[in-house]
Write an enzyme that holds these catalytic residues in place. Structure first.
Site, PDB file in Angstrom:
ATOM      1  N   ARG A 224       0.862  -1.184   0.000  1.00  0.00           N
ATOM      2  CA  ARG A 224       0.000   0.000   0.000  1.00  0.00           C
ATOM      3  C   ARG A 224       0.898   1.233   0.000  1.00  0.00           C
ATOM      4  O   ARG A 224       1.955   1.243   0.644  1.00  0.00           O
ATOM      5  CB  ARG A 224      -0.915   0.035   1.232  1.00  0.00           C
ATOM      6  CG  ARG A 224      -2.122  -0.898   1.166  1.00  0.00           C
ATOM      7  CD  ARG A 224      -3.117  -0.497   0.093  1.00  0.00           C
ATOM      8  NE  ARG A 224      -4.293  -1.351   0.025  1.00  0.00           N
ATOM      9  CZ  ARG A 224      -4.485  -2.321  -0.863  1.00  0.00           C
ATOM     10  NH1 ARG A 224      -3.563  -2.582  -1.774  1.00  0.00           N
ATOM     11  NH2 ARG A 224      -5.615  -3.017  -0.876  1.00  0.00           N
ATOM     12  N   HIS A 272      -1.586   0.010  -9.863  1.00  0.00           N
ATOM     13  CA  HIS A 272      -2.267  -0.928  -8.946  1.00  0.00           C
ATOM     14  C   HIS A 272      -2.757  -2.177  -9.692  1.00  0.00           C
ATOM     15  O   HIS A 272      -3.929  -2.528  -9.662  1.00  0.00           O
ATOM     16  CB  HIS A 272      -3.429  -0.233  -8.215  1.00  0.00           C
ATOM     17  CG  HIS A 272      -3.806  -0.944  -6.937  1.00  0.00           C
ATOM     18  ND1 HIS A 272      -4.226  -0.294  -5.800  1.00  0.00           N
ATOM     19  CD2 HIS A 272      -3.808  -2.260  -6.616  1.00  0.00           C
ATOM     20  CE1 HIS A 272      -4.479  -1.182  -4.843  1.00  0.00           C
ATOM     21  NE2 HIS A 272      -4.226  -2.383  -5.320  1.00  0.00           N
TER      22      HIS A 272
HETATM   23  P1  NDP Z   1      -1.852 -10.973   5.226  1.00  0.00           P
HETATM   24  O1  NDP Z   1      -2.759 -10.374   6.232  1.00  0.00           O
HETATM   25  O2  NDP Z   1      -1.977 -12.427   4.910  1.00  0.00           O
HETATM   26  O3  NDP Z   1      -0.336 -10.767   5.678  1.00  0.00           O
HETATM   27  C1  NDP Z   1       0.117  -9.589   6.237  1.00  0.00           C
HETATM   28  C2  NDP Z   1       1.549  -9.789   6.710  1.00  0.00           C
HETATM   29  O4  NDP Z   1       2.040  -8.540   7.205  1.00  0.00           O
HETATM   30  C3  NDP Z   1       1.646 -10.786   7.870  1.00  0.00           C
HETATM   31  O5  NDP Z   1       2.813 -11.559   7.758  1.00  0.00           O
HETATM   32  C4  NDP Z   1       1.724  -9.885   9.088  1.00  0.00           C
HETATM   33  O6  NDP Z   1       2.411 -10.420  10.196  1.00  0.00           O
HETATM   34  C5  NDP Z   1       2.531  -8.727   8.528  1.00  0.00           C
HETATM   35  N1  NDP Z   1       2.319  -7.536   9.344  1.00  0.00           N
HETATM   36  C6  NDP Z   1       1.173  -6.857   9.573  1.00  0.00           C
HETATM   37  N2  NDP Z   1       1.396  -5.832  10.417  1.00  0.00           N
HETATM   38  C7  NDP Z   1       2.717  -5.858  10.717  1.00  0.00           C
HETATM   39  C8  NDP Z   1       3.553  -5.065  11.535  1.00  0.00           C
HETATM   40  N3  NDP Z   1       3.074  -4.028  12.235  1.00  0.00           N
HETATM   41  N4  NDP Z   1       4.859  -5.385  11.608  1.00  0.00           N
HETATM   42  C9  NDP Z   1       5.338  -6.450  10.927  1.00  0.00           C
HETATM   43  N5  NDP Z   1       4.607  -7.245  10.122  1.00  0.00           N
HETATM   44  C10 NDP Z   1       3.307  -6.946  10.024  1.00  0.00           C
HETATM   45  O7  NDP Z   1      -1.991 -10.100   3.915  1.00  0.00           O
HETATM   46  P2  NDP Z   1      -1.766 -10.554   2.405  1.00  0.00           P
HETATM   47  O8  NDP Z   1      -0.436 -11.201   2.307  1.00  0.00           O
HETATM   48  O9  NDP Z   1      -2.944 -11.284   1.905  1.00  0.00           O
HETATM   49  O10 NDP Z   1      -1.763  -9.121   1.671  1.00  0.00           O
HETATM   50  C11 NDP Z   1      -0.816  -8.139   1.999  1.00  0.00           C
HETATM   51  C12 NDP Z   1      -1.210  -6.812   1.383  1.00  0.00           C
HETATM   52  O11 NDP Z   1      -0.990  -6.819  -0.017  1.00  0.00           O
HETATM   53  C13 NDP Z   1      -2.696  -6.456   1.476  1.00  0.00           C
HETATM   54  O12 NDP Z   1      -3.036  -5.979   2.758  1.00  0.00           O
HETATM   55  C14 NDP Z   1      -2.812  -5.386   0.429  1.00  0.00           C
HETATM   56  O13 NDP Z   1      -2.515  -4.135   0.994  1.00  0.00           O
HETATM   57  C15 NDP Z   1      -1.722  -5.754  -0.579  1.00  0.00           C
HETATM   58  N6  NDP Z   1      -2.287  -6.185  -1.863  1.00  0.00           N
HETATM   59  C16 NDP Z   1      -1.939  -5.484  -2.992  1.00  0.00           C
HETATM   60  C17 NDP Z   1      -2.412  -5.853  -4.225  1.00  0.00           C
HETATM   61  C18 NDP Z   1      -1.992  -5.125  -5.451  1.00  0.00           C
HETATM   62  O14 NDP Z   1      -2.473  -5.413  -6.548  1.00  0.00           O
HETATM   63  N7  NDP Z   1      -1.085  -4.174  -5.353  1.00  0.00           N
HETATM   64  C19 NDP Z   1      -3.318  -7.004  -4.388  1.00  0.00           C
HETATM   65  C20 NDP Z   1      -3.615  -7.673  -3.144  1.00  0.00           C
HETATM   66  C21 NDP Z   1      -3.118  -7.266  -1.942  1.00  0.00           C
HETATM   67  P3  NDP Z   1       1.850 -11.719  10.972  1.00  0.00           P
HETATM   68  O15 NDP Z   1       2.016 -12.849   9.985  1.00  0.00           O
HETATM   69  O16 NDP Z   1       2.741 -11.853  12.130  1.00  0.00           O
HETATM   70  O17 NDP Z   1       0.419 -11.432  11.292  1.00  0.00           O
END
Ligand code: NDP
Length: 309
Positions: A224, A272
């Site tokens: 993002r 995007h």
């Molecule tokens: P998930 O919720 O599966 O994974 C998020 C990851 O980020 C987890 O490993 C989580 O840690 C980690 N995380 C969250 N907060 C923190 C923090 N404060 N510090 C460290 N690590 C953190 O999300 P997805 O993998 O499904 O998707 C990720 C993002 O990709 C989406 O939220 C979206 O913004 C983006 N996206 C973009 C697209 C595009 O076309 N550009 C398409 C689809 C998604 P933990 O495992 O410990 O919970």
């Protein structure tokens, strides 16, 4: 018959109306899909954050709101949403992201621009290094980040992954927690951002953390836009500390035509498109979540409203 409200742009209706009831039937669920916002007895809402509907309060029978997107930052802040929220975890979405990230990592790793953009008659045969000599860090090890980290590791890149809670992934050096972020960045010649947008991750990559990256590092952000402080990134690109930024997501989308990113020689803007929700696979994921909710099982993508993802 399970009543399901489809709240997404009209352009998506035909595809989902054709596919979702069938995917549900395959799981033994008989659904009626509707776009009628006054149908307040619906049990599920299939929801795209760019839909017009903003008020979830009339839907008191609703067991869960099933997002068509993986990123839910626009929905979690909706005060009318009291129903459980499930974000999309979909093999098609994951595969799309793996392909986009791998492609852009390889572009920078192999220095492809040198040859694609400069067909200048000068024969300079410098072979690129092997993947084993290029350290990559992936921030976020969720559905998308873990898959990308593993795909890159399978190509031979030494990959470090960083997440909020501790993880163990074969072939990946896993770090967790804010205190380890400078370590995760310090060795990252290429860093991929796949974090969700939450209060904790907003402006995460500021000037101080960008300075911990090695000189010339490449940033690839399909996560993002607000994960990175734009002014700090532009300053780091200007000084040459950051070699290139490939950005798919922005604070304002569409990215305004006069934004400095568009014209920066060391920024690549993509609109995007890193990965899109593919109805063919998304309907399977939605049907699976419905089935889990109806049998009292917590779906894999259940959003924790307090942590914001
Ligand atoms: P998930 O919720 O599966 O994974 C998020 C990851 O980020 C987890 O490993 C989580 O840690 C980690 N995380 C969250 N907060 C923190 C923090 N404060 N510090 C460290 N690590 C953190 O999300 P997805 O993998 O499904 O998707 C990720 C993002 O990709 C989406 O939220 C979206 O913004 C983006 N996206 C973009 C697209 C595009 O076309 N550009 C398409 C689809 C998604 P933990 O495992 O410990 O919970």
């Amino acid at each position: 018959m399970i009543q399901v409200l489809f709240s997404a742009p009209d352009s998506q209706w035909d595809d989902y109306n054709q596919r979702l009831p069938e995917a549900c039937r395959a799981k033994g669920l008989d659904i009626e899909l509707t776009r009628d916002l006054t149908a307040h007895d619906v049990e599920f809402i299939v929801y795209a954050p760019n839909a017009q509907m903003r008020d979830f309060s009339p839907y008191r029978q609703c067991r869960a709101v099933l997002s068509l997107w993986a990123g839910v930052e626009r929905i979690v802040v909706n005060q009318t949403l009291t129903q459980p929220l499930v974000r999309l975890i979909d093999p098609g979405l994951t595969q799309g992201m793996v392909e986009w990230v791998t492609g852009h990592v390889l572009r920078h790793h192999l220095g492809m621009d040198d040859h694609i953009c400069r067909q200048d008659g000068i024969w300079s045969p410098v072979a690129p290094p092997l993947a084993a000599e290029r350290r990559v860090t992936v921030l976020g090890l969720g559905a998308l980040g873990a898959a990308c980290a593993q795909a890159l590791a399978s190509l031979g890149f030494p990959v470090t992954g960083w997440s909020r809670t501790a993880k163990q992934l074969d072939g990946i050096t896993c770090l967790s927690g804010l205190a380890t972020l400078p370590t995760a960045l310090a060795s990252a010649e290429i860093v991929v951002l796949l974090l969700p947008l939450t209060p904790e991750t907003t402006d995460l990559l500021d000037a101080a953390l960008l300075a911990t990256l090695p000189k010339g590092a490449v940033i690839i952000n399909p996560g993002r836009g607000p994960l990175i402080e734009d002014d700090a990134l532009l300053a780091a690109l200007g000084s040459g500390h950051i070699g290139h930024a490939t950005l798919d997501v922005f604070r304002t989308e569409p990215l305004p035509p006069d934004h400095p990113y568009w014209h920066h020689p060391r920024v690549t803007v993509t609109p995007h498109i890193a990965s899109a929700t593919r109805p063919a696979t998304a309907v399977q994921a939605i049907a699976q979540s419905m089935s889990e909710v109806l049998s009292g099982v917590s779906p894999a993508g259940l959003v924790d409203r307090t942590r914001g993802y």
